[in-house]
Design a protein around this motif. Structure first.
Motif, PDB file in Angstrom:
ATOM      1  N   LYS A 216      79.978  22.665  23.638  1.00  0.00           N
ATOM      2  CA  LYS A 216      79.970  22.483  22.146  1.00  0.00           C
ATOM      3  C   LYS A 216      80.848  21.055  21.961  1.00  0.00           C
ATOM      4  O   LYS A 216      81.799  20.995  22.490  1.00  0.00           O
TER       5      LYS A 216
ATOM      6  N   ILE B 217      82.544  18.887  19.140  1.00  0.00           N
ATOM      7  CA  ILE B 217      83.160  18.899  17.826  1.00  0.00           C
ATOM      8  C   ILE B 217      83.863  17.549  17.453  1.00  0.00           C
ATOM      9  O   ILE B 217      84.449  16.904  18.007  1.00  0.00           O
TER      10      ILE B 217
ATOM     11  N   TRP C  62      84.637  22.907  25.213  1.00  0.00           N
ATOM     12  CA  TRP C  62      84.433  21.964  23.974  1.00  0.00           C
ATOM     13  C   TRP C  62      84.675  20.497  24.636  1.00  0.00           C
ATOM     14  O   TRP C  62      85.473  20.335  25.357  1.00  0.00           O
TER      15      TRP C  62
ATOM     16  N   ASP D 130      78.062  19.501  17.371  1.00  0.00           N
ATOM     17  CA  ASP D 130      77.788  20.706  16.640  1.00  0.00           C
ATOM     18  C   ASP D 130      78.215  21.337  15.622  1.00  0.00           C
ATOM     19  O   ASP D 130      77.965  21.919  14.988  1.00  0.00           O
ATOM     20  N   HIS D 131      79.703  20.960  15.641  1.00  0.00           N
ATOM     21  CA  HIS D 131      80.703  21.119  14.560  1.00  0.00           C
ATOM     22  C   HIS D 131      81.607  20.014  14.022  1.00  0.00           C
ATOM     23  O   HIS D 131      81.743  19.017  14.729  1.00  0.00           O
TER      24      HIS D 131
ATOM     25  N   CYS E 258      76.021  16.972   6.907  1.00  0.00           N
ATOM     26  CA  CYS E 258      76.062  18.476   7.587  1.00  0.00           C
ATOM     27  C   CYS E 258      74.966  19.214   7.192  1.00  0.00           C
ATOM     28  O   CYS E 258      74.389  19.990   8.176  1.00  0.00           O
TER      29      CYS E 258
ATOM     30  N   LYS F  57      72.313  20.407   9.569  1.00  0.00           N
ATOM     31  CA  LYS F  57      72.375  21.661   9.839  1.00  0.00           C
ATOM     32  C   LYS F  57      73.545  21.929  10.839  1.00  0.00           C
ATOM     33  O   LYS F  57      73.131  22.547  12.264  1.00  0.00           O
ATOM     34  N   LYS F  58      74.646  21.180  10.535  1.00  0.00           N
ATOM     35  CA  LYS F  58      75.575  21.257  11.454  1.00  0.00           C
ATOM     36  C   LYS F  58      76.941  22.138  10.730  1.00  0.00           C
ATOM     37  O   LYS F  58      76.818  21.905   9.394  1.00  0.00           O
ATOM     38  N   SER F  59      77.691  22.916  11.494  1.00  0.00           N
ATOM     39  CA  SER F  59      78.830  23.317  10.992  1.00  0.00           C
ATOM     40  C   SER F  59      79.683  22.491  10.462  1.00  0.00           C
ATOM     41  O   SER F  59      80.160  21.480  11.330  1.00  0.00           O
ATOM     42  N   TYR F  60      80.255  22.934   9.225  1.00  0.00           N
ATOM     43  CA  TYR F  60      81.270  22.088   8.489  1.00  0.00           C
ATOM     44  C   TYR F  60      82.561  22.461   7.914  1.00  0.00           C
ATOM     45  O   TYR F  60      82.341  23.647   7.505  1.00  0.00           O
ATOM     46  N   LYS F  61      83.635  21.932   8.378  1.00  0.00           N
ATOM     47  CA  LYS F  61      84.813  22.520   7.407  1.00  0.00           C
ATOM     48  C   LYS F  61      85.731  21.267   7.088  1.00  0.00           C
ATOM     49  O   LYS F  61      85.588  20.315   7.850  1.00  0.00           O
TER      50      LYS F  61
ATOM     51  N   TRP G 244      90.230  26.324   3.860  1.00  0.00           N
ATOM     52  CA  TRP G 244      90.839  27.037   4.924  1.00  0.00           C
ATOM     53  C   TRP G 244      91.892  27.926   4.134  1.00  0.00           C
ATOM     54  O   TRP G 244      92.657  27.724   3.282  1.00  0.00           O
TER      55      TRP G 244
END
Length: 103
Positions: free
Chosen positions: A2, A4, A29, A72-73, A90, A94-98, A103
């Motif tokens: 993965k 990041i 990772w 991926d993230h 994102c 279609k990417k994971s986003y934070k 949080w």
């Protein structure tokens, strides 16, 4: 493996980057730290074999979109007003986003 992407390498990112790198072998990772200052990214990675630094300008649409597509993230540690375009990309790719505000 993965991939990041951590966008931003300021002081508030130090613990997060260290956590990702410390757990990168067991979690499979590869961590890319992207910031306007590649030197700052290099200091955060500190030669870790699963870390990569990238000179990055969030306002460069082509670079931002290409970089997000390769991961991926995505974790955005940018100031709040700069999250919008990263989040839109994102979603588009279609990417994971934070971002830390969630949080």
């Amino acid at each position: 493996m993965k991939r990041i992407l951590v966008i931003g390498a300021g002081r508030s990112c130090t613990s997060l980057i260290r956590y990702f790198l410390d757990h990168s072998d067991e979690m499979d990772w590869k961590i890319t730290v992207a910031d306007i200052s590649k030197e700052l990214c290099n200091r955060k990675i500190n030669g870790h074999p699963n870390g990569e630094s990238l000179q990055f300008d969030v306002k460069d649409d082509e670079l931002r979109q290409k970089t997000i597509q390769e991961h991926d993230h995505v974790v955005s540690m940018l100031p709040a007003h700069m999250h919008v375009q990263v989040a839109k990309d994102c979603i588009r790719f279609k990417k994971s986003y934070k971002d830390p505000s969630g949080w």
